[in-house]
Design a protein around this motif. Structure first.
Motif, PDB file in Angstrom:
ATOM      1  N   ALA A 303      32.767 -56.584 -12.307  1.00 46.62           N
ATOM      2  CA  ALA A 303      31.556 -55.831 -11.973  1.00 46.62           C
ATOM      3  C   ALA A 303      31.694 -55.161 -10.610  1.00 46.62           C
ATOM      4  O   ALA A 303      31.304 -53.993 -10.428  1.00 46.62           O
ATOM      5  CB  ALA A 303      30.352 -56.765 -11.998  1.00 46.62           C
ATOM      6  N   TYR A 304      32.251 -55.883  -9.658  1.00 50.03           N
ATOM      7  CA  TYR A 304      32.452 -55.305  -8.319  1.00 50.03           C
ATOM      8  C   TYR A 304      33.454 -54.155  -8.354  1.00 50.03           C
ATOM      9  O   TYR A 304      33.181 -53.064  -7.828  1.00 50.03           O
ATOM     10  CB  TYR A 304      32.935 -56.400  -7.365  1.00 50.03           C
ATOM     11  CG  TYR A 304      33.379 -55.867  -6.026  1.00 50.03           C
ATOM     12  CD1 TYR A 304      32.443 -55.499  -5.058  1.00 50.03           C
ATOM     13  CD2 TYR A 304      34.740 -55.704  -5.745  1.00 50.03           C
ATOM     14  CE1 TYR A 304      32.856 -54.986  -3.830  1.00 50.03           C
ATOM     15  CE2 TYR A 304      35.157 -55.189  -4.528  1.00 50.03           C
ATOM     16  CZ  TYR A 304      34.212 -54.830  -3.565  1.00 50.03           C
ATOM     17  OH  TYR A 304      34.631 -54.326  -2.370  1.00 50.03           O
ATOM     18  N   ARG A 305      34.595 -54.397  -8.997  1.00 46.13           N
ATOM     19  CA  ARG A 305      35.633 -53.358  -9.033  1.00 46.13           C
ATOM     20  C   ARG A 305      35.185 -52.157  -9.859  1.00 46.13           C
ATOM     21  O   ARG A 305      35.589 -51.020  -9.584  1.00 46.13           O
ATOM     22  CB  ARG A 305      36.930 -53.934  -9.601  1.00 46.13           C
ATOM     23  CG  ARG A 305      37.533 -55.070  -8.785  1.00 46.13           C
ATOM     24  CD  ARG A 305      38.161 -54.586  -7.505  1.00 46.13           C
ATOM     25  NE  ARG A 305      39.338 -53.801  -7.735  1.00 46.13           N
ATOM     26  CZ  ARG A 305      40.587 -54.285  -7.764  1.00 46.13           C
ATOM     27  NH1 ARG A 305      40.783 -55.596  -7.589  1.00 46.13           N
ATOM     28  NH2 ARG A 305      41.613 -53.491  -7.950  1.00 46.13           N
ATOM     29  N   GLY A 306      34.378 -52.409 -10.882  1.00 45.07           N
ATOM     30  CA  GLY A 306      33.925 -51.317 -11.723  1.00 45.07           C
ATOM     31  C   GLY A 306      32.795 -50.523 -11.108  1.00 45.07           C
ATOM     32  O   GLY A 306      32.831 -49.286 -11.072  1.00 45.07           O
ATOM     33  N   TRP A 307      31.782 -51.194 -10.601  1.00 42.09           N
ATOM     34  CA  TRP A 307      30.599 -50.500 -10.094  1.00 42.09           C
ATOM     35  C   TRP A 307      30.802 -49.970  -8.684  1.00 42.09           C
ATOM     36  O   TRP A 307      30.474 -48.809  -8.385  1.00 42.09           O
ATOM     37  CB  TRP A 307      29.401 -51.426 -10.132  1.00 42.09           C
ATOM     38  CG  TRP A 307      28.134 -50.779  -9.673  1.00 42.09           C
ATOM     39  CD1 TRP A 307      27.478 -50.953  -8.491  1.00 42.09           C
ATOM     40  CD2 TRP A 307      27.384 -49.802 -10.394  1.00 42.09           C
ATOM     41  NE1 TRP A 307      26.369 -50.167  -8.421  1.00 42.09           N
ATOM     42  CE2 TRP A 307      26.278 -49.441  -9.583  1.00 42.09           C
ATOM     43  CE3 TRP A 307      27.530 -49.190 -11.641  1.00 42.09           C
ATOM     44  CZ2 TRP A 307      25.334 -48.504  -9.987  1.00 42.09           C
ATOM     45  CZ3 TRP A 307      26.583 -48.259 -12.047  1.00 42.09           C
ATOM     46  CH2 TRP A 307      25.500 -47.924 -11.224  1.00 42.09           C
ATOM     47  N   VAL A 308      31.360 -50.813  -7.812  1.00 46.85           N
ATOM     48  CA  VAL A 308      31.497 -50.416  -6.415  1.00 46.85           C
ATOM     49  C   VAL A 308      32.696 -49.495  -6.214  1.00 46.85           C
ATOM     50  O   VAL A 308      32.615 -48.466  -5.545  1.00 46.85           O
ATOM     51  CB  VAL A 308      31.605 -51.667  -5.511  1.00 46.85           C
ATOM     52  CG1 VAL A 308      31.840 -51.268  -4.058  1.00 46.85           C
ATOM     53  CG2 VAL A 308      30.346 -52.509  -5.630  1.00 46.85           C
ATOM     54  N   ARG A 309      33.822 -49.872  -6.815  1.00 47.08           N
ATOM     55  CA  ARG A 309      35.048 -49.112  -6.571  1.00 47.08           C
ATOM     56  C   ARG A 309      35.350 -48.107  -7.678  1.00 47.08           C
ATOM     57  O   ARG A 309      36.358 -47.403  -7.636  1.00 47.08           O
ATOM     58  CB  ARG A 309      36.206 -50.080  -6.380  1.00 47.08           C
ATOM     59  CG  ARG A 309      35.966 -51.019  -5.199  1.00 47.08           C
ATOM     60  CD  ARG A 309      37.072 -52.014  -4.991  1.00 47.08           C
ATOM     61  NE  ARG A 309      38.346 -51.375  -4.704  1.00 47.08           N
ATOM     62  CZ  ARG A 309      39.453 -52.037  -4.345  1.00 47.08           C
ATOM     63  NH1 ARG A 309      39.401 -53.353  -4.212  1.00 47.08           N
ATOM     64  NH2 ARG A 309      40.575 -51.393  -4.113  1.00 47.08           N
ATOM     65  N   ARG A 310      34.505 -48.089  -8.716  1.00 48.15           N
ATOM     66  CA  ARG A 310      34.601 -47.092  -9.784  1.00 48.15           C
ATOM     67  C   ARG A 310      35.953 -47.130 -10.510  1.00 48.15           C
ATOM     68  O   ARG A 310      36.511 -46.097 -10.866  1.00 48.15           O
ATOM     69  CB  ARG A 310      34.361 -45.675  -9.241  1.00 48.15           C
ATOM     70  CG  ARG A 310      32.993 -45.462  -8.618  1.00 48.15           C
ATOM     71  CD  ARG A 310      31.893 -45.593  -9.670  1.00 48.15           C
ATOM     72  NE  ARG A 310      30.639 -45.054  -9.222  1.00 48.15           N
ATOM     73  CZ  ARG A 310      29.646 -45.766  -8.684  1.00 48.15           C
ATOM     74  NH1 ARG A 310      29.815 -47.083  -8.510  1.00 48.15           N
ATOM     75  NH2 ARG A 310      28.514 -45.206  -8.322  1.00 48.15           N
ATOM     76  N   GLU A 311      36.490 -48.327 -10.732  1.00 51.44           N
ATOM     77  CA  GLU A 311      37.773 -48.468 -11.424  1.00 51.44           C
ATOM     78  C   GLU A 311      37.507 -48.603 -12.925  1.00 51.44           C
ATOM     79  O   GLU A 311      36.871 -49.561 -13.377  1.00 51.44           O
ATOM     80  CB  GLU A 311      38.543 -49.670 -10.880  1.00 51.44           C
ATOM     81  CG  GLU A 311      38.930 -49.505  -9.421  1.00 51.44           C
ATOM     82  CD  GLU A 311      39.765 -50.654  -8.903  1.00 51.44           C
ATOM     83  OE1 GLU A 311      40.707 -51.070  -9.622  1.00 51.44           O
ATOM     84  OE2 GLU A 311      39.474 -51.145  -7.805  1.00 51.44           O
ATOM     85  N   LEU A 312      38.013 -47.657 -13.683  1.00 52.19           N
ATOM     86  CA  LEU A 312      37.649 -47.539 -15.094  1.00 52.19           C
ATOM     87  C   LEU A 312      38.132 -48.699 -15.946  1.00 52.19           C
ATOM     88  O   LEU A 312      37.486 -49.052 -16.935  1.00 52.19           O
ATOM     89  CB  LEU A 312      38.212 -46.218 -15.651  1.00 52.19           C
ATOM     90  CG  LEU A 312      37.508 -44.952 -15.151  1.00 52.19           C
ATOM     91  CD1 LEU A 312      38.256 -43.717 -15.616  1.00 52.19           C
ATOM     92  CD2 LEU A 312      36.072 -44.922 -15.653  1.00 52.19           C
ATOM     93  N   ALA A 313      39.279 -49.294 -15.617  1.00 53.14           N
ATOM     94  CA  ALA A 313      39.797 -50.408 -16.425  1.00 53.14           C
ATOM     95  C   ALA A 313      38.801 -51.560 -16.449  1.00 53.14           C
ATOM     96  O   ALA A 313      38.576 -52.185 -17.501  1.00 53.14           O
ATOM     97  CB  ALA A 313      41.138 -50.878 -15.869  1.00 53.14           C
ATOM     98  N   TYR A 314      38.175 -51.842 -15.324  1.00 52.32           N
ATOM     99  CA  TYR A 314      37.208 -52.932 -15.255  1.00 52.32           C
ATOM    100  C   TYR A 314      35.924 -52.567 -15.992  1.00 52.32           C
ATOM    101  O   TYR A 314      35.298 -53.424 -16.638  1.00 52.32           O
ATOM    102  CB  TYR A 314      36.907 -53.258 -13.787  1.00 52.32           C
ATOM    103  CG  TYR A 314      38.103 -53.785 -13.040  1.00 52.32           C
ATOM    104  CD1 TYR A 314      38.375 -55.148 -12.995  1.00 52.32           C
ATOM    105  CD2 TYR A 314      38.977 -52.922 -12.383  1.00 52.32           C
ATOM    106  CE1 TYR A 314      39.474 -55.637 -12.318  1.00 52.32           C
ATOM    107  CE2 TYR A 314      40.086 -53.395 -11.702  1.00 52.32           C
ATOM    108  CZ  TYR A 314      40.332 -54.753 -11.679  1.00 52.32           C
ATOM    109  OH  TYR A 314      41.426 -55.242 -11.014  1.00 52.32           O
ATOM    110  N   VAL A 315      35.542 -51.308 -15.904  1.00 51.91           N
ATOM    111  CA  VAL A 315      34.360 -50.851 -16.650  1.00 51.91           C
ATOM    112  C   VAL A 315      34.604 -50.975 -18.146  1.00 51.91           C
ATOM    113  O   VAL A 315      33.726 -51.438 -18.900  1.00 51.91           O
ATOM    114  CB  VAL A 315      34.024 -49.394 -16.264  1.00 51.91           C
ATOM    115  CG1 VAL A 315      32.890 -48.854 -17.147  1.00 51.91           C
ATOM    116  CG2 VAL A 315      33.634 -49.309 -14.801  1.00 51.91           C
ATOM    117  N   LEU A 316      35.786 -50.567 -18.592  1.00 57.14           N
ATOM    118  CA  LEU A 316      36.116 -50.673 -20.009  1.00 57.14           C
ATOM    119  C   LEU A 316      36.048 -52.125 -20.477  1.00 57.14           C
ATOM    120  O   LEU A 316      35.504 -52.416 -21.554  1.00 57.14           O
ATOM    121  CB  LEU A 316      37.510 -50.097 -20.265  1.00 57.14           C
ATOM    122  CG  LEU A 316      38.069 -50.273 -21.688  1.00 57.14           C
ATOM    123  CD1 LEU A 316      37.174 -49.577 -22.703  1.00 57.14           C
ATOM    124  CD2 LEU A 316      39.497 -49.738 -21.777  1.00 57.14           C
ATOM    125  N   ALA A 317      36.604 -53.055 -19.682  1.00 59.22           N
ATOM    126  CA  ALA A 317      36.591 -54.468 -20.068  1.00 59.22           C
ATOM    127  C   ALA A 317      35.160 -54.981 -20.220  1.00 59.22           C
ATOM    128  O   ALA A 317      34.828 -55.689 -21.185  1.00 59.22           O
ATOM    129  CB  ALA A 317      37.351 -55.294 -19.036  1.00 59.22           C
TER     130      ALA A 317
END
Length: 640
Positions: A303-317
């Motif tokens: 959630a941190y890497r996806g929302w804060v850092r906008r990293e798509l792999a974490y958002v996809l997961a």
């Protein structure tokens, strides 16, 4: 970890995953569930030339697994192994695909951890050992994601906008795999929702790297072409295609609130798992305590890497896992591990991310501890299936093991061409497992409802009936004199029943004991033979009787196994068992089977069998040769 050790570990993990899915597959889980049998029967129709795009029977089913089954049955025959083997192999493929996905999205170490968790999870092992179509979704969807991500990366690195074969081929393949997902399992219908959500985030957060129209078209066009035949069928047959979804949905039913379901689904990973013994050791969560903490730590990290850092792999997961949990969150019986199967293997990414983070924060000693802890957790989870789960008394009933017992007994009897098996038509119709495992035979006769039973014209026949019929149909089939052995069939209970009961009765014609010298004469009934045969936790005692004349009294038989003067085991039943003495006809011979439970190991030379008859309810014993019982040495009764 790009070295030989890395690839050796991957090979070991995949081999372990394959072993955990194939070992004793035909016998574990015990039985052959109705859903598996419906798939098998549809596969037989495919073998006979049918080519449907969707199978409407049993609430409707996508076709991919059934077509795989047709080849498996052609190779392995009409067995439960043939139905389950494709699921097991697909499960092993999921382990390998899980590695590829996690490696592609994150790094090779995360790939190994995700593969190990997928290989040894009780959740995946239990489902991969059942012959259900849902097992086609995880490997196909995972491969689709791997190919799509790799295809986009390859295209995005090209500096000119045109698509070459090197960039076009994987994009087209990803689209084809996307379309094929819809031919796997109902949960695949939510994949577009996941893709739209990720793309929406991508477009808002990182518009500069968003896929071009050309690339999206190259992906979407083959996907649409592959989906089109199924979409046409769905449009023409909406009641069939969407019927199962309406049956299990909680919306508008008032059975359970959406909030309750969401809470139950979130708790399935660490608190309370699926209660259905077909999918899980009832109530066991997906992860143990340690992996459960790592799971939620990984969710927080993603959630941190996806929302804060906008990293798509974490958002996809995160988005993929949440979307693939909707089929169980929006239906009854939540959490339902089978309906959540689309979350495999992505759900294993989260504990892997947490472990990878810890790995990078610790020294070699700490890394060694993490490796041992992960290995131990994976092995213990896998071992749970082959120990605790396999020994759970509920499992055989959930998989309808009584049906495989009946099928095995029937096939063994029908293997002799001179034998004829008369089978209750209602059993045949109600349980598709019998129709697949036995199949139509020349010497198999189905007893239709309300049919007039004619005497058999064979000297070797068996009658299989539901218990409510009793012995009456047997007497109609066999004119006197006949030698019949009646036995209770295997125990059965459905998911909603508490007590088990015999699913069927068998009456088997035996050769008449001609001119046999009786062991005891009780007047109207003579004891012709006694035999002891090993059985589960004891012995089956076969008592063969002869009827000298009709019996009007209510007579019971007692069987006592004595160790010296101590009672080692005993049984008591009506004379004749399933063919009660009051129904005997003059000249009939009857073999009844009584079970003696032995709770400890005994010395056979010291044992003796004492048996006789008494009048019920007075308890008055009948005399034979001036004695009120027959005494026989145990060793003389043991079957050779």
């Amino acid at each position: 970890m790009q070295n030989k050790t890395h690839w050796a570990l991957l090979a070991l993990i995949v081999a372990f995953g394959l072993w955990a899915r194939l070992w004793q597959l035909e016998n574990l889980p015990p039985g052959f569930y109705t859903d598996e049998a419906f798939y098998a029967l549809d596969a037989v129709e495919v073998m006979d030339g049918a080519r449907p795009i969707y199978f409407p029977a049993n609430n409707g089913r996508e076709p991919l697994y059934i077509y795989l089954l047709a080849g498996s049955i052609q190779l392995l025959g009409r067995t439960s192994l043939a139905v389950r083997a494709p699921a097991a192999l697909l499960g092993a493929l999921t382990v390998l695909a899980a590695y590829g996905l996690a490696r592609t999205l994150f790094n090779p170490r995360v790939g190994l951890i995700v593969a190990a968790l997928a290989a040894g999870s009780l959740w995946t092992i239990a489902l991969n050992r059942i012959g259900l179509r849902a097992n086609t979704l995880p490997p196909l969807a995972t491969l689709m994601l791997v190919v799509a991500v790799q295809a986009w990366r390859r295209y995005s690195f090209v500096k000119h906008p045109s698509m070459t074969f090197r960039t076009l081929a994987p994009t087209l393949l990803a689209g084809v795999l996307f379309g094929l997902c819809f031919y796997t399992y109902t949960a695949a219908r939510l994949i577009p929702l996941s893709c739209v959500a990720v793309c929406l985030f991508w477009y808002i957060a990182k518009r500069s790297s968003f896929p071009t129209i050309r690339w999206l078209t190259a992906f979407a066009l083959p996907a649409a072409l592959v989906i089109a035949p199924l979409a046409v069928y769905a449009a023409q047959n909406p009641a069939i295609y969407f019927g199962r979804v309406e049956q299990v949905a909680i919306v508008g039913r008032g059975e359970r609130s959406l909030f309750d379901n969401l809470f139950a689904v979130l708790g399935m990973f660490t608190w309370q798992g699926d209660a259905n013994a077909r999918h899980n050791l009832p109530g066991r969560p997906v992860f143990d305590v340690v992996l459960g903490l790592l799971f939620w730590g990984g969710v927080a990290l993603a959630a941190y890497r996806g929302w804060v850092r906008r990293e798509l792999a974490y958002v996809l997961a995160l988005v993929w896992t949440a979307t693939m949990l909707l089929p169980t969150a929006l239906s009854n019986e939540a959490p339902h591990f089978l309906r959540a199967i689309g979350a495999i293997p992505m759900a294993f990414v989260f504990p892997a991310l947490a472990l990878d983070w810890l790995w990078n924060k610790t020294n070699r000693l700490g890394q060694g501890v993490l490796s041992l802890a992960l290995s131990g957790s994976v092995l213990l989870n896998a071992a749970t299936y082959f120990t605790t789960y396999a020994q759970d008394e509920r499992v055989p009933f959930y998989f309808q093991a009584a049906l495989t017992t009946l099928a095995a007994e029937s096939n063994a009897y029908l293997a002799e061409p001179a034998h004829t098996l008369y089978l209750d038509y209602q059993l045949w119709e109600k349980f598709p497992a019998l129709r697949f495992l036995i199949g139509e035979r020349a010497n198999l006769v189905l007893l239709e409802p309300q049919a007039t039973l004619e005497p058999v014209n064979t000297q070797a026949a068996r009658l299989v009936l539901r218990p409510e019929f009793g012995v009456s149909p047997a007497l109609a089939l066999w004119p006197a004199p006949v030698h019949l052995q009646g036995e209770n069939g295997a125990l059965y209970r459905n998911d909603n029943e508490v007590n088990a009961y015999p699913l069927y009765l068998t009456f088997t014609q035996q050769a008449l004991e001609a001119n046999a010298q009786p062991l005891a004469d009780f007047g109207a009934a003579q004891l012709l033979a006694v035999q002891a045969m090993p059985a589960a936790n004891g012995y089956n005692i076969q008592l063969t009787w002869a009827a000298n004349a009709p019996i009007t009294e209510d007579l019971h038989v007692f069987v006592h196994l004595k160790d010296g003067e101590a009672m080692a085991a005993q049984a008591d039943n009506v004379l004749g068992g399933l063919y009660p003495a009051q129904s005997w006809r003059a000249g009939d011979q009857v073999t009844q089977v009584e079970w003696l439970l032995l709770t400890e190991e005994l010395q056979p030379a010291r044992l003796r069998l004492v048996m006789g008859l008494y009048r019920f309810p007075s308890g008055e014993r009948l005399l034979t040769g001036g004695q009120d019982a027959v005494e026989l040495p145990w060793l003389s009764l043991l079957s050779q």
